[in-house]
Write a protein that holds these residues in place. Sequence first.
Motif, PDB file in Angstrom:
ATOM      1  N   MET A 271       0.827  -1.199   0.000  1.00 38.31           N
ATOM      2  CA  MET A 271       0.000   0.000   0.000  1.00 38.31           C
ATOM      3  C   MET A 271       0.869   1.260   0.000  1.00 38.31           C
ATOM      4  N   ILE A 272       1.898   1.298   0.845  1.00 36.38           N
ATOM      5  CA  ILE A 272       2.786   2.460   0.926  1.00 36.38           C
ATOM      6  C   ILE A 272       3.547   2.643  -0.373  1.00 36.38           C
ATOM      7  N   ASP A 273       4.011   1.522  -0.963  1.00 36.12           N
ATOM      8  CA  ASP A 273       4.727   1.616  -2.249  1.00 36.12           C
ATOM      9  C   ASP A 273       3.835   2.244  -3.316  1.00 36.12           C
ATOM     10  N   THR A 274       2.563   1.829  -3.355  1.00 38.01           N
ATOM     11  CA  THR A 274       1.624   2.367  -4.346  1.00 38.01           C
ATOM     12  C   THR A 274       1.374   3.845  -4.105  1.00 38.01           C
ATOM     13  N   ILE A 275       1.222   4.252  -2.850  1.00 39.42           N
ATOM     14  CA  ILE A 275       1.004   5.664  -2.517  1.00 39.42           C
ATOM     15  C   ILE A 275       2.182   6.510  -2.986  1.00 39.42           C
ATOM     16  N   HIS A 276       3.404   6.025  -2.728  1.00 40.63           N
ATOM     17  CA  HIS A 276       4.597   6.772  -3.158  1.00 40.63           C
ATOM     18  C   HIS A 276       4.689   6.843  -4.679  1.00 40.63           C
ATOM     19  N   ARG A 277       4.356   5.736  -5.333  1.00 45.00           N
ATOM     20  CA  ARG A 277       4.471   5.683  -6.790  1.00 45.00           C
ATOM     21  C   ARG A 277       3.454   6.613  -7.465  1.00 45.00           C
ATOM     22  N   GLN A 278       2.271   6.753  -6.880  1.00 44.14           N
ATOM     23  CA  GLN A 278       1.203   7.549  -7.480  1.00 44.14           C
ATOM     24  C   GLN A 278       1.002   8.887  -6.750  1.00 44.14           C
ATOM     25  N   SER A 279       2.004   9.342  -6.024  1.00 39.93           N
ATOM     26  CA  SER A 279       1.842  10.494  -5.146  1.00 39.93           C
ATOM     27  C   SER A 279       1.562  11.795  -5.902  1.00 39.93           C
ATOM     28  N   ILE A 280       0.705  12.620  -5.319  1.00 41.70           N
ATOM     29  CA  ILE A 280       0.373  13.934  -5.894  1.00 41.70           C
ATOM     30  C   ILE A 280       1.086  15.071  -5.151  1.00 41.70           C
ATOM     31  N   LEU A 281       2.001  14.745  -4.241  1.00 43.03           N
ATOM     32  CA  LEU A 281       2.666  15.779  -3.457  1.00 43.03           C
ATOM     33  C   LEU A 281       3.553  16.664  -4.322  1.00 43.03           C
ATOM     34  N   ASP A 282       3.592  17.929  -3.966  1.00 43.06           N
ATOM     35  CA  ASP A 282       4.485  18.895  -4.599  1.00 43.06           C
ATOM     36  C   ASP A 282       5.375  19.471  -3.506  1.00 43.06           C
ATOM     37  N   ARG A 283       6.655  19.140  -3.529  1.00 43.11           N
ATOM     38  CA  ARG A 283       7.559  19.533  -2.442  1.00 43.11           C
ATOM     39  C   ARG A 283       7.690  21.052  -2.298  1.00 43.11           C
ATOM     40  N   LYS A 284       7.380  21.804  -3.353  1.00 44.14           N
ATOM     41  CA  LYS A 284       7.522  23.253  -3.293  1.00 44.14           C
ATOM     42  C   LYS A 284       6.497  23.881  -2.353  1.00 44.14           C
ATOM     43  N   THR A 285       5.412  23.165  -2.068  1.00 38.39           N
ATOM     44  CA  THR A 285       4.344  23.733  -1.243  1.00 38.39           C
ATOM     45  C   THR A 285       4.425  23.271   0.205  1.00 38.39           C
ATOM     46  N   ARG A 286       5.550  22.698   0.597  1.00 35.43           N
ATOM     47  CA  ARG A 286       5.648  22.071   1.913  1.00 35.43           C
ATOM     48  C   ARG A 286       6.039  23.075   2.996  1.00 35.43           C
ATOM     49  N   LEU A 287       5.396  22.939   4.188  1.00 34.68           N
ATOM     50  CA  LEU A 287       5.687  23.773   5.347  1.00 34.68           C
ATOM     51  C   LEU A 287       5.815  22.877   6.575  1.00 34.68           C
ATOM     52  N   GLY A 288       6.513  23.362   7.592  1.00 36.59           N
ATOM     53  CA  GLY A 288       6.612  22.632   8.852  1.00 36.59           C
ATOM     54  C   GLY A 288       7.952  21.953   9.042  1.00 36.59           C
ATOM     55  N   SER A 289       8.172  21.455  10.262  1.00 39.31           N
ATOM     56  CA  SER A 289       9.444  20.837  10.624  1.00 39.31           C
ATOM     57  C   SER A 289       9.602  19.429  10.074  1.00 39.31           C
ATOM     58  N   GLY A 290       8.495  18.782   9.750  1.00 36.86           N
ATOM     59  CA  GLY A 290       8.559  17.427   9.204  1.00 36.86           C
ATOM     60  C   GLY A 290       8.674  16.345  10.256  1.00 36.86           C
ATOM     61  N   GLY A 291       8.338  16.656  11.513  1.00 37.44           N
ATOM     62  CA  GLY A 291       8.431  15.654  12.575  1.00 37.44           C
ATOM     63  C   GLY A 291       7.578  14.432  12.327  1.00 37.44           C
ATOM     64  N   LEU A 292       6.400  14.649  11.727  1.00 31.81           N
ATOM     65  CA  LEU A 292       5.565  13.549  11.241  1.00 31.81           C
ATOM     66  C   LEU A 292       5.348  13.803   9.766  1.00 31.81           C
ATOM     67  N   GLU A 293       6.227  13.218   8.945  1.00 25.92           N
ATOM     68  CA  GLU A 293       6.287  13.544   7.514  1.00 25.92           C
ATOM     69  C   GLU A 293       5.213  12.821   6.722  1.00 25.92           C
ATOM     70  N   ILE A 294       4.590  13.560   5.800  1.00 24.65           N
ATOM     71  CA  ILE A 294       3.730  12.946   4.791  1.00 24.65           C
ATOM     72  C   ILE A 294       4.652  12.576   3.632  1.00 24.65           C
ATOM     73  N   THR A 295       4.979  11.313   3.518  1.00 23.43           N
ATOM     74  CA  THR A 295       5.960  10.885   2.508  1.00 23.43           C
ATOM     75  C   THR A 295       5.320  10.665   1.142  1.00 23.43           C
ATOM     76  N   GLY A 296       4.011  10.517   1.101  1.00 23.22           N
ATOM     77  CA  GLY A 296       3.316  10.322  -0.165  1.00 23.22           C
ATOM     78  C   GLY A 296       1.825  10.501   0.041  1.00 23.22           C
ATOM     79  N   ALA A 297       1.114  10.869  -1.029  1.00 21.30           N
ATOM     80  CA  ALA A 297      -0.342  11.022  -0.970  1.00 21.30           C
ATOM     81  C   ALA A 297      -0.921  10.646  -2.327  1.00 21.30           C
ATOM     82  N   ARG A 298      -1.895   9.771  -2.287  1.00 17.16           N
ATOM     83  CA  ARG A 298      -2.519   9.307  -3.522  1.00 17.16           C
ATOM     84  C   ARG A 298      -3.990   9.698  -3.536  1.00 17.16           C
ATOM     85  N   CYS A 299      -4.507  10.082  -4.714  1.00 13.93           N
ATOM     86  CA  CYS A 299      -5.914  10.426  -4.882  1.00 13.93           C
ATOM     87  C   CYS A 299      -6.513   9.499  -5.926  1.00 13.93           C
TER      88      CYS A 299
END
Length: 450
Positions: A271-299
Motif C-alpha cells: 500500500m505504501i509503495d503504491t502511494i509513493h508511486r502515485q503520489s500527488i505531493l508537490d515539495r515546493k508547497t511544503r511547510l513545517g518541521s517534518g516531525g511527522l512527515e507525509i511521505t506520499g499522498a494518492r488520490c
Amino acid sequence: MTSSSVIEVAGLGKNFRIYNSAGARIASWLRGDRPGGHQDNWVLRGIDFSIGKGECVGIIGRNGSGKSTLLKLITGTLHPTEGSIRVNGRVLALLELGTGFNVELTGRQNVDLSAELHGFDPGYAKRRMEDIERFADIGAFFDRPVKTYSSGMFVRLAFSIFLFMEPDILIVDEALSVGDLFFQQKCFEAIQQIKARGTTLLFVSHDMSAVRNICDRAVLLDGGRSTFVGAPDEAVMHYYQANATPLPAGPSEAAAEAPAEAAQAAPPGEMIDTIHRQSILDRKTRLGSGGLEITGARCCTDAGVDALEVRSAQPLNFWLALKAHERIVEPNVGIEVYDRFNQLVFGVSLRNLGHVLEPMKPGASLVVHFRLRFSVMPGEYSISLATAEQHGTDDQNAGRFLDRHDKLGPILVFWDQPMMKFYGLADLHTDFEVFEPAVAATPAEAIDVE
C-alpha cells in the motif's frame, strides 16, 4: 463629480454607424456626415452610475450587451456619442492579452517598457522587478521573448505588472479566467489587498461566483442598457432570470464515479509503495518541521483509478503515507478543501472525526485514508494535507503543524446533467416530507362523481 466618486457615468451612449459600402461612407463624409446612407447601431445608451474610491464594481451581462465597449469608453480608447464620463485617478486596464507588450522583448524588458509608458521614474521598475517576477511565477520565461508565451503567461505577466504599479483604478476584463486555479487564488487574494489599499476595481466577468465574492456592487447590462445597479447577489439573480443559461457539460460519462464500494486494502508495505508511486505531493508547497512527515499522498476513485476529477456528490479517496522522525505524543492528520477564491470550503482531521491516534516513536509508519464526497458546486478546488502534534497546544482544532502541503491538485468537480442536485456552494444533506391532507367531498362533488 462628487468628492467621493472616482468614476461618474451620466447618460452615456455609444453609436457605431453601419454603412452599406465604402462608397456610402465616403459620400457621408463629403456631405459633412449628414444623415443618410447608414444605419445607427447603438451599442450603449442611457447608462448612469457612479463608483466610489476603493469600491469593486462588477460589470455583467451576456455577450453583446456592451460590457467591453463600456470599459473602452471609461479608459478613453473610445469616445462617447452622447452623455459624459468623468474619471478621477490613474487608470490601468487589463482588457486584452498582451495589450501594450512588445512581443519581441522579454518579460523583464516589457516591465521596464510598461513602467516608462505609464510615466514612472526610471528606477521604479528596477525596485519592483523582484516582486513582479515572483508574483508572475513564469520561471525562465521571464527572460524570454513574450512571443513565446502562452495565453496564461500573458495574463500572469500583465496582471503582475499592473498590480505592482499601484493604480488608482484597475480594470480587469475576463483576464483572470485564463490563469490556472492556483494563479487565480493568488490573484483574488491580491485583489482583496489592493481593495484594502483604496484601489478602485472594475471587474468584468461571466463568472458569477467571482462577482458575488469580490464585488461590492454590480452593473447588469442587457441590450446596451443598464437594467440593474446594486448588490451583487441581486444583480446575479436578475442576470440568471434574463438569460436562463444552462450549466456547461462536464467530462464524459465515463469519468463519472462508479457505485461506491470500499477500496480494497492491500498489505501495508504494498500500500505504501503504491502511494509513493502515485503520489500527488508537490515539495515546493511544503511547510513545517517534518516531525511527522507525509511521505506520499494518492488520490483515487473507489475503483482504485487515480483521478483528479469527480462528478459532483461522488467520492474521492486520499491515501496518506506517514513516517515519524521524532516522538509524537498526540499525532493528528487532516485534510482541507479550498475553492479558487482561496476560501476554506471544508476541513476535517482524525480528531474531528472522533479518532485518537496512539503515540508514535521515531521511525514508525502509518497509512491514513480519507474518503471525501465532493458535494460541492462544479469548479476547481485545491487540497491541503497536514499532520500535527496536539499535545501541549491550546487549539484542539489545529494543534502544532508538523508537515503541511498546500495547493495540491487541482481537483475538478463536474456535473453533466441539465438539473443540478442542488444549487449554491455545497450540498447540505436534506430530508423532506410532503403531506397532502385528505379533503372530505361536499354533497355536490359526490353527486358529480356518481
